[in-house]
Design a protein around this motif. Structure first.
Motif, PDB file in Angstrom:
ATOM      1  N   VAL A  79      -3.939  -4.222   0.485  1.00  0.00           N
ATOM      2  CA  VAL A  79      -3.400  -2.909   0.152  1.00  0.00           C
ATOM      3  C   VAL A  79      -2.036  -2.816   0.816  1.00  0.00           C
ATOM      4  O   VAL A  79      -1.845  -3.324   1.914  1.00  0.00           O
ATOM      5  CB  VAL A  79      -4.388  -1.777   0.554  1.00  0.00           C
ATOM      6  CG1 VAL A  79      -4.686  -1.776   2.022  1.00  0.00           C
ATOM      7  CG2 VAL A  79      -3.923  -0.417   0.130  1.00  0.00           C
ATOM      8  N   GLY A  80      -1.074  -2.256   0.119  1.00  0.00           N
ATOM      9  CA  GLY A  80       0.294  -2.246   0.647  1.00  0.00           C
ATOM     10  C   GLY A  80       1.076  -3.410   0.062  1.00  0.00           C
ATOM     11  O   GLY A  80       0.552  -4.204  -0.728  1.00  0.00           O
ATOM     12  N   ASP A  81       2.336  -3.496   0.462  1.00  0.00           N
ATOM     13  CA  ASP A  81       3.235  -4.485  -0.140  1.00  0.00           C
ATOM     14  C   ASP A  81       3.176  -5.823   0.601  1.00  0.00           C
ATOM     15  O   ASP A  81       2.489  -5.944   1.597  1.00  0.00           O
ATOM     16  CB  ASP A  81       4.664  -3.931  -0.145  1.00  0.00           C
ATOM     17  CG  ASP A  81       4.760  -2.724  -1.057  1.00  0.00           C
ATOM     18  OD1 ASP A  81       4.243  -1.659  -0.673  1.00  0.00           O
ATOM     19  OD2 ASP A  81       5.297  -2.863  -2.166  1.00  0.00           O
ATOM     20  N   GLY A 115      -6.933   5.818  -0.118  1.00  0.00           N
ATOM     21  CA  GLY A 115      -7.372   5.897  -1.514  1.00  0.00           C
ATOM     22  C   GLY A 115      -6.539   5.037  -2.461  1.00  0.00           C
ATOM     23  O   GLY A 115      -6.776   5.036  -3.668  1.00  0.00           O
ATOM     24  N   ARG A 116      -5.567   4.291  -1.924  1.00  0.00           N
ATOM     25  CA  ARG A 116      -4.710   3.485  -2.805  1.00  0.00           C
ATOM     26  C   ARG A 116      -5.517   2.345  -3.442  1.00  0.00           C
ATOM     27  O   ARG A 116      -6.361   1.738  -2.769  1.00  0.00           O
ATOM     28  CB  ARG A 116      -3.565   2.845  -1.998  1.00  0.00           C
ATOM     29  CG  ARG A 116      -2.555   3.850  -1.503  1.00  0.00           C
ATOM     30  CD  ARG A 116      -1.466   3.158  -0.699  1.00  0.00           C
ATOM     31  NE  ARG A 116      -1.937   2.674   0.592  1.00  0.00           N
ATOM     32  CZ  ARG A 116      -1.190   1.991   1.453  1.00  0.00           C
ATOM     33  NH1 ARG A 116       0.053   1.705   1.159  1.00  0.00           N
ATOM     34  NH2 ARG A 116      -1.692   1.605   2.612  1.00  0.00           N
ATOM     35  N   PRO A 117      -5.223   2.005  -4.718  1.00  0.00           N
ATOM     36  CA  PRO A 117      -5.909   0.845  -5.308  1.00  0.00           C
ATOM     37  C   PRO A 117      -5.511  -0.424  -4.562  1.00  0.00           C
ATOM     38  O   PRO A 117      -4.344  -0.595  -4.198  1.00  0.00           O
ATOM     39  CB  PRO A 117      -5.406   0.798  -6.751  1.00  0.00           C
ATOM     40  CG  PRO A 117      -4.306   1.793  -6.856  1.00  0.00           C
ATOM     41  CD  PRO A 117      -4.293   2.653  -5.639  1.00  0.00           C
ATOM     42  N   ALA A 162      -9.509  -4.592  14.114  1.00  0.00           N
ATOM     43  CA  ALA A 162      -9.152  -3.786  12.941  1.00  0.00           C
ATOM     44  C   ALA A 162      -8.086  -4.543  12.145  1.00  0.00           C
ATOM     45  O   ALA A 162      -7.508  -5.507  12.639  1.00  0.00           O
ATOM     46  CB  ALA A 162      -8.637  -2.427  13.388  1.00  0.00           C
ATOM     47  N   GLN A 163      -7.849  -4.102  10.919  1.00  0.00           N
ATOM     48  CA  GLN A 163      -6.950  -4.806   9.994  1.00  0.00           C
ATOM     49  C   GLN A 163      -7.411  -6.263   9.867  1.00  0.00           C
ATOM     50  O   GLN A 163      -8.595  -6.508   9.905  1.00  0.00           O
ATOM     51  CB  GLN A 163      -5.484  -4.700  10.439  1.00  0.00           C
ATOM     52  CG  GLN A 163      -4.904  -3.289  10.294  1.00  0.00           C
ATOM     53  CD  GLN A 163      -5.246  -2.370  11.443  1.00  0.00           C
ATOM     54  OE1 GLN A 163      -5.075  -2.727  12.583  1.00  0.00           O
ATOM     55  NE2 GLN A 163      -5.700  -1.164  11.150  1.00  0.00           N
ATOM     56  N   GLY A 164      -6.465  -7.204   9.751  1.00  0.00           N
ATOM     57  CA  GLY A 164      -6.913  -8.591   9.546  1.00  0.00           C
ATOM     58  C   GLY A 164      -5.824  -9.543   9.990  1.00  0.00           C
ATOM     59  O   GLY A 164      -4.691  -9.138  10.268  1.00  0.00           O
ATOM     60  N   TRP A 222      -6.572  -9.763   4.693  1.00  0.00           N
ATOM     61  CA  TRP A 222      -5.602  -8.674   4.854  1.00  0.00           C
ATOM     62  C   TRP A 222      -6.284  -7.342   5.176  1.00  0.00           C
ATOM     63  O   TRP A 222      -5.861  -6.291   4.708  1.00  0.00           O
ATOM     64  CB  TRP A 222      -4.772  -8.534   3.577  1.00  0.00           C
ATOM     65  CG  TRP A 222      -3.590  -9.449   3.519  1.00  0.00           C
ATOM     66  CD1 TRP A 222      -2.398  -9.286   4.174  1.00  0.00           C
ATOM     67  CD2 TRP A 222      -3.450 -10.647   2.747  1.00  0.00           C
ATOM     68  NE1 TRP A 222      -1.538 -10.318   3.864  1.00  0.00           N
ATOM     69  CE2 TRP A 222      -2.160 -11.164   2.987  1.00  0.00           C
ATOM     70  CE3 TRP A 222      -4.301 -11.338   1.885  1.00  0.00           C
ATOM     71  CZ2 TRP A 222      -1.687 -12.328   2.396  1.00  0.00           C
ATOM     72  CZ3 TRP A 222      -3.836 -12.504   1.297  1.00  0.00           C
ATOM     73  CH2 TRP A 222      -2.542 -12.989   1.549  1.00  0.00           C
ATOM     74  N   GLY A 223      -7.334  -7.381   5.944  1.00  0.00           N
ATOM     75  CA  GLY A 223      -8.050  -6.142   6.243  1.00  0.00           C
ATOM     76  C   GLY A 223      -9.030  -5.809   5.130  1.00  0.00           C
ATOM     77  O   GLY A 223      -9.104  -6.515   4.106  1.00  0.00           O
ATOM     78  N   ASP A 224      -9.834  -4.767   5.362  1.00  0.00           N
ATOM     79  CA  ASP A 224     -10.830  -4.304   4.375  1.00  0.00           C
ATOM     80  C   ASP A 224     -11.847  -5.385   4.020  1.00  0.00           C
ATOM     81  O   ASP A 224     -12.395  -5.397   2.916  1.00  0.00           O
ATOM     82  CB  ASP A 224     -10.146  -3.836   3.067  1.00  0.00           C
ATOM     83  CG  ASP A 224      -9.072  -2.811   3.330  1.00  0.00           C
ATOM     84  OD1 ASP A 224      -9.312  -1.937   4.167  1.00  0.00           O
ATOM     85  OD2 ASP A 224      -7.998  -2.908   2.714  1.00  0.00           O
ATOM     86  N   LYS A 231       9.852  -1.324   1.212  1.00  0.00           N
ATOM     87  CA  LYS A 231       8.854  -0.611   2.014  1.00  0.00           C
ATOM     88  C   LYS A 231       7.643  -1.507   2.295  1.00  0.00           C
ATOM     89  O   LYS A 231       7.359  -2.431   1.524  1.00  0.00           O
ATOM     90  CB  LYS A 231       8.444   0.684   1.318  1.00  0.00           C
ATOM     91  CG  LYS A 231       7.551   0.486   0.124  1.00  0.00           C
ATOM     92  CD  LYS A 231       7.149   1.824  -0.424  1.00  0.00           C
ATOM     93  CE  LYS A 231       6.323   1.800  -1.659  1.00  0.00           C
ATOM     94  NZ  LYS A 231       5.664   0.639  -2.146  1.00  0.00           N
ATOM     95  N   ILE A 232       6.961  -1.196   3.402  1.00  0.00           N
ATOM     96  CA  ILE A 232       5.805  -2.008   3.806  1.00  0.00           C
ATOM     97  C   ILE A 232       4.539  -1.478   3.139  1.00  0.00           C
ATOM     98  O   ILE A 232       3.583  -2.212   2.931  1.00  0.00           O
ATOM     99  CB  ILE A 232       5.691  -1.975   5.351  1.00  0.00           C
ATOM    100  CG1 ILE A 232       6.880  -2.743   5.948  1.00  0.00           C
ATOM    101  CG2 ILE A 232       4.378  -2.554   5.855  1.00  0.00           C
ATOM    102  CD1 ILE A 232       7.115  -2.475   7.398  1.00  0.00           C
ATOM    103  N   GLY A 233       4.563  -0.193   2.800  1.00  0.00           N
ATOM    104  CA  GLY A 233       3.340   0.429   2.267  1.00  0.00           C
ATOM    105  C   GLY A 233       2.404   0.784   3.407  1.00  0.00           C
ATOM    106  O   GLY A 233       1.210   0.487   3.358  1.00  0.00           O
ATOM    107  N   THR A 234       2.944   1.406   4.447  1.00  0.00           N
ATOM    108  CA  THR A 234       2.111   1.731   5.616  1.00  0.00           C
ATOM    109  C   THR A 234       1.124   2.840   5.264  1.00  0.00           C
ATOM    110  O   THR A 234       1.222   3.463   4.200  1.00  0.00           O
ATOM    111  CB  THR A 234       2.954   2.226   6.817  1.00  0.00           C
ATOM    112  OG1 THR A 234       3.426   3.549   6.531  1.00  0.00           O
ATOM    113  CG2 THR A 234       4.122   1.309   7.115  1.00  0.00           C
ATOM    114  N   THR A 235       0.224   3.097   6.189  1.00  0.00           N
ATOM    115  CA  THR A 235      -0.771   4.150   5.973  1.00  0.00           C
ATOM    116  C   THR A 235      -0.222   5.530   6.370  1.00  0.00           C
ATOM    117  O   THR A 235      -0.963   6.509   6.330  1.00  0.00           O
ATOM    118  CB  THR A 235      -2.040   3.855   6.798  1.00  0.00           C
ATOM    119  OG1 THR A 235      -1.669   3.767   8.182  1.00  0.00           O
ATOM    120  CG2 THR A 235      -2.698   2.549   6.375  1.00  0.00           C
ATOM    121  N   SER A 236       1.017   5.604   6.794  1.00  0.00           N
ATOM    122  CA  SER A 236       1.684   6.875   7.202  1.00  0.00           C
ATOM    123  C   SER A 236       0.955   7.572   8.344  1.00  0.00           C
ATOM    124  O   SER A 236       0.979   8.800   8.433  1.00  0.00           O
ATOM    125  CB  SER A 236       1.785   7.872   6.041  1.00  0.00           C
ATOM    126  OG  SER A 236       2.191   7.253   4.872  1.00  0.00           O
TER     127      SER A 236
END
Ligand code: IMP
Length: 432
Positions: A271-273, A300-302, A221-223, A10-12, A124-129
């Motif tokens: 990270v994200g939903d 910076g989100r956990p 990028a991402q995954g 899922w990225g990272d 919500k998706i929990g996007t990076t805005s």
């Protein structure tokens, strides 16, 4: 040899470090999708660099970095990143090439991203805005503005009209504030003046480069699980980070790709939903987060943490045709009494081997785990045979259940904390 490096989870996953490691073997590093939602972290000599838009290859002085047509580009984010690099003595100069077909992220895309998330409420998706989704929506909706449109001397529709129409549509949607389209246009034209020396037809550039024998590394990028088609839709980003994105996002044919390296952590994060079958909402998950410093590089989100999920990585292996894995952050598992590996899911009495498309099914799946005795002392190890026997057993089983050999194993955050296995295809790719 030209190879693609992309995320298998899922990225990272640590793509930044792996790209940085491989870059000396390539003349060009090319990004094919995403935007400054990415956060590729690289540690060099203890110093931390987070690259969002510019490929991680920029840290090497002779590498040319390409931003493909599949990327969505926020000019202000680009300029800020260039300035940050220059502050630490990394000159960008003429080492970046930007596709004239890349779509732009404009200020109203960021606002629309935040607005859409608020509208989704619980879902919500929990996007990076960062405006990523709305910029791709405009692209697919055929009202986007491409980098090259800013310098088109005789456009079919004047740029000012497109900007005005898009800004007015935004003003109708967001009643609380009124954006002046003329200010947006002025900002775009100023950005064009700065960017124009870098703007080219990337497909032509890459074809010429390859003809002259230059090697290209394609940087995802991402995954895979955040891919718009193959990920956990709708909890995904809006682009194809999987292998097909290389062709569409840069204008190269499939035979330009000689090898595909999937980057995967030795455990799983998100990270994200959205669903994540091996997520651990307990002390083990907390410990993985603390040991792995699992906080978003961009927001910076956990990050949510859990054991390695081979169902996910098998999916990535199939979708991308992975030749090898780069297994990162193996050292984070040091010191656990036991380490678990999810090999399949259980749904009632059925065993599920392949990642389901339907999130309702995914949410009811229970991981099937194999448990391994823990180990200590992998941090900083640079020879495979020096890894503890327990660690090698874990890696061997992980390779078996994913069906992909781990050609690279990373054992720490620094550039040099890494093992390239000499008997694998990665070592062959890197031969001159
Ligand atoms: P967006 O790309 O900002 O639209 O976000 C969509 C989803 O992708 C969210 O769950 C983000 O947290 C996730 N996402 C986007 N970029 C990255 C990344 O580089 N690493 C990890 N997750 C990301």
């Amino acid at each position: 040899m030209n190879i693609a490096v992309l995320g298998a989870q899922w990225g990272d996953e640590g793509k930044g470090k792996i790209v940085d490691l491989l870059t000396p073997h390539f003349s060009i590093v090319a990004r094919y999708q995403g935007g400054h939602n990415a956060g590729h972290t690289v540690y060099v000599g203890g110093k931390k660099f987070v690259l969002r838009l510019i490929p991680s290859g920029i840290l090497h002085p002779d590498t040319v970095c390409v931003i493909g047509n599949g990327v969505v580009l926020d000019p202000q984010a680009l300029f800020a990143e260039i300035e940050q690099l220059e502050q630490v003595g990394i000159a960008v100069g003429n080492r970046i090439v930007i596709s004239n077909r890349a779509h732009l992220i404009l200020p109203y895309h960021r606002e629309l991203d935040v607005f859409a998330e608020a509208q989704r409420g619980e879902r919500k998706i929990g996007t990076t805005s960062r405006g990523i989704g709305p910029a791709y929506e405009d692209k697919i909706g055929r009202r986007g503005i491409r980098v090259g449109d800013l310098g088109d001397p005789a456009p079919a529709v004047p740029l000012a009209d497109v900007v005005r129409d898009n800004v007015e549509a935004r003003n109708r949607l967001l009643h609380d504030s009124h954006l002046d389209w003329r200010a947006v246009l002025d900002q775009l034209l100023a950005a064009w003046e700065r960017m124009r020396p870098w703007v080219r037809d990337v497909s032509v550039f890459l074809a010429e480069a390859r003809r002259s024998g230059r090697r290209v590394l394609f940087e995802g990028a991402q995954g895979t699980m955040l891919d718009i088609d193959h990920g956990t839709y709708p909890y995904v980003t809006s682009s194809n980070g999987t292998i097909g994105g290389v062709c569409t996002g840069l204008g190269v044919g499939p035979r330009a790709i000689d090898g595909v390296l999937g980057v995967a952590k030795a455990y799983t994060t998100r990270v994200g939903d959205g669903p994540m079958p091996t997520e651990l909402i307990d002390a083990v998950g907390e410990r993985l987060r603390a040991a792995g410093h699992e906080f978003g590089a961009v927001t910076g989100r956990p990050r949510r943490c859990g054991w390695f999920d081979a169902v996910v990585v098998r999916h990535a292996a199939r979708v991308n045709g992975l030749d090898a894995l780069a297994l990162t952050k193996l050292d984070v598992l040091d010191g656990f009494d036991e380490v678990r590996l999810c090999t399949a899911y259980r749904l009632g009495s059925a065993t599920i081997q392949e990642f389901p498309a339907e999130l309702g099914i995914v949410s009811r799946c229970e991981p099937v785990y194999e448990t391994f005795p823990g180990w200590k002392g992998t941090a900083g190890i640079r020879r495979y045979d020096d890894l503890p026997a327990e660690t090698r057993r874990y890696v061997a089983r992980l390779e078996e259940v994913t069906g992909v050999p781990a050609g690279i194993v990373s054992t720490g955050s620094d550039r040099d904390d890494v093992i390239v296995r000499l008997d694998g295809c990665v070592a062959r790719w890197l031969e001159p």
